[in-house]
Design a protein around this motif. Structure first.
Motif, PDB file in Angstrom:
ATOM      1  N   UNK A  16      -6.742 -17.333  -9.868  1.00 17.80           N
ATOM      2  CA  UNK A  16      -6.520 -17.607 -11.281  1.00 17.80           C
ATOM      3  C   UNK A  16      -6.453 -19.120 -11.487  1.00 17.80           C
ATOM      4  N   UNK A  17      -7.177 -19.658 -12.461  1.00 13.81           N
ATOM      5  CA  UNK A  17      -7.183 -21.117 -12.678  1.00 13.81           C
ATOM      6  C   UNK A  17      -5.801 -21.692 -12.999  1.00 13.81           C
ATOM      7  N   UNK A  18      -4.889 -20.861 -13.498  1.00 16.65           N
ATOM      8  CA  UNK A  18      -3.553 -21.335 -13.871  1.00 16.65           C
ATOM      9  C   UNK A  18      -2.557 -21.272 -12.706  1.00 16.65           C
ATOM     10  N   UNK A  19      -3.001 -20.819 -11.550  1.00 16.01           N
ATOM     11  CA  UNK A  19      -2.117 -20.659 -10.395  1.00 16.01           C
ATOM     12  C   UNK A  19      -1.400 -21.957 -10.033  1.00 16.01           C
ATOM     13  N   UNK A  20      -2.140 -23.034  -9.908  1.00 17.87           N
ATOM     14  CA  UNK A  20      -1.544 -24.302  -9.491  1.00 17.87           C
ATOM     15  C   UNK A  20      -0.486 -24.768 -10.482  1.00 17.87           C
ATOM     16  N   UNK A  21      -0.752 -24.638 -11.757  1.00 21.39           N
ATOM     17  CA  UNK A  21       0.216 -25.041 -12.783  1.00 21.39           C
ATOM     18  C   UNK A  21       1.484 -24.186 -12.685  1.00 21.39           C
ATOM     19  N   UNK A  22       1.302 -22.893 -12.444  1.00 19.86           N
ATOM     20  CA  UNK A  22       2.462 -22.003 -12.314  1.00 19.86           C
ATOM     21  C   UNK A  22       3.306 -22.397 -11.105  1.00 19.86           C
ATOM     22  N   UNK A  23       2.663 -22.721  -9.990  1.00 23.17           N
ATOM     23  CA  UNK A  23       3.387 -23.158  -8.791  1.00 23.17           C
ATOM     24  C   UNK A  23       4.136 -24.453  -9.086  1.00 23.17           C
ATOM     25  N   UNK A  24       3.516 -25.362  -9.811  1.00 21.60           N
ATOM     26  CA  UNK A  24       4.175 -26.632 -10.133  1.00 21.60           C
ATOM     27  C   UNK A  24       5.442 -26.415 -10.955  1.00 21.60           C
ATOM     28  N   UNK A  25       5.515 -25.350 -11.720  1.00 23.99           N
ATOM     29  CA  UNK A  25       6.690 -25.055 -12.544  1.00 23.99           C
ATOM     30  C   UNK A  25       7.798 -24.340 -11.760  1.00 23.99           C
ATOM     31  N   UNK A  26       7.440 -23.732 -10.643  1.00 28.72           N
ATOM     32  CA  UNK A  26       8.400 -22.919  -9.888  1.00 28.72           C
ATOM     33  C   UNK A  26       9.340 -23.773  -9.048  1.00 28.72           C
ATOM     34  N   UNK A  27      10.496 -23.166  -8.736  1.00 29.68           N
ATOM     35  CA  UNK A  27      11.466 -23.756  -7.819  1.00 29.68           C
ATOM     36  C   UNK A  27      11.629 -22.790  -6.647  1.00 29.68           C
ATOM     37  N   UNK A  28      12.257 -23.248  -5.601  1.00 27.92           N
ATOM     38  CA  UNK A  28      12.457 -22.381  -4.427  1.00 27.92           C
ATOM     39  C   UNK A  28      13.247 -21.124  -4.792  1.00 27.92           C
ATOM     40  N   UNK A  29      14.213 -21.247  -5.694  1.00 27.50           N
ATOM     41  CA  UNK A  29      14.973 -20.065  -6.110  1.00 27.50           C
ATOM     42  C   UNK A  29      14.066 -19.016  -6.747  1.00 27.50           C
ATOM     43  N   UNK A  30      13.041 -19.469  -7.472  1.00 32.22           N
ATOM     44  CA  UNK A  30      12.081 -18.530  -8.060  1.00 32.22           C
ATOM     45  C   UNK A  30      11.308 -17.792  -6.977  1.00 32.22           C
ATOM     46  N   UNK A  31      10.927 -18.505  -5.931  1.00 35.15           N
ATOM     47  CA  UNK A  31      10.186 -17.894  -4.826  1.00 35.15           C
ATOM     48  C   UNK A  31      11.061 -16.847  -4.128  1.00 35.15           C
ATOM     49  N   UNK A  32      12.326 -17.173  -3.924  1.00 37.22           N
ATOM     50  CA  UNK A  32      13.257 -16.233  -3.283  1.00 37.22           C
ATOM     51  C   UNK A  32      13.431 -14.998  -4.153  1.00 37.22           C
ATOM     52  N   UNK A  33      13.636 -15.199  -5.444  1.00 31.26           N
ATOM     53  CA  UNK A  33      13.801 -14.067  -6.356  1.00 31.26           C
ATOM     54  C   UNK A  33      12.540 -13.197  -6.377  1.00 31.26           C
ATOM     55  N   UNK A  34      11.400 -13.833  -6.411  1.00 31.73           N
ATOM     56  CA  UNK A  34      10.133 -13.103  -6.383  1.00 31.73           C
ATOM     57  C   UNK A  34      10.023 -12.278  -5.101  1.00 31.73           C
ATOM     58  N   UNK A  35      10.369 -12.867  -3.976  1.00 29.04           N
ATOM     59  CA  UNK A  35      10.300 -12.178  -2.689  1.00 29.04           C
ATOM     60  C   UNK A  35      11.241 -10.971  -2.654  1.00 29.04           C
TER      61      UNK A  35
END
Length: 169
Positions: A16-35
């Motif tokens: 998805x072309x917006x993937x990089x922008x979405x990653x730039x907005x995320x924090x490590x806590x978001x990654x943990x919650x997603x996992x």
């Protein structure tokens, strides 16, 4: 950890072309919650489903990463491809979101002067994986403690009600 609600799951695909922008907005806590709540597909599963596409995605991510830095020695196509295969083998449980987040953190925290190579990227992924795993363990412990306290409080109320009911007899 409420910012995950603002993340569109469809964007969390690196195609998805917006993937990089979405990653730039995320924090490590978001990654943990997603996992913990709805983990994306792992690198290894993606690799098993479509090896060529998985390797191409990882290569593209690393090539974009290299473009961020202005250094003399960058990896050539063969080195990037070899690194992609090594990443899939070594970090089977990671996701594209993890790779994107690790590369983002490396851009923010690492000093690159003369070169970028596969060994550097694998080293950053090892640190990232350890950090993420520790954060997941801590979050699970926090959730378990909360759950245990809720059950404990429920047990105390039940016991108190039982004693009061017994005393009325």
């Amino acid at each position: 950890m409420t910012s995950l609600q603002n993340i569109d799951k469809n964007i969390l695909s690196p195609v998805n072309p917006k993937f990089n922008r979405q990653i730039l907005k995320m924090k490590m806590n978001d990654v943990v919650e997603l996992q913990l709540n709805s983990p994306p597909i792992s690198l290894f599963k993606s690799f098993k489903e479509n090896e060529e596409m998985s390797i191409d995605i990882l290569m593209l991510m690393m090539l974009k990463f290299q473009d961020f830095f202005n250094c003399k020695s960058k990896m050539n196509k063969e080195q990037v491809e070899e690194t992609a295969y090594l990443i899939v083998q070594k970090f089977r449980g990671l996701t594209y979101v993890d790779i994107g987040m690790c590369l983002k953190l490396s851009k923010m925290n690492e000093k690159i002067y003369d070169r970028i190579d596969g060994n550097m990227i694998i080293g950053w992924l090892e640190k990232y994986d350890a950090t993420k795993t520790n954060m997941i363990v801590l979050e699970r412990q926090k959730q378990k403690t909360k759950q245990d306290s809720e059950w404990s409080a429920l047990g105390e109320r039940t016991s108190e009600l039982s004693i009061k009911d017994w005393m009325k007899k």
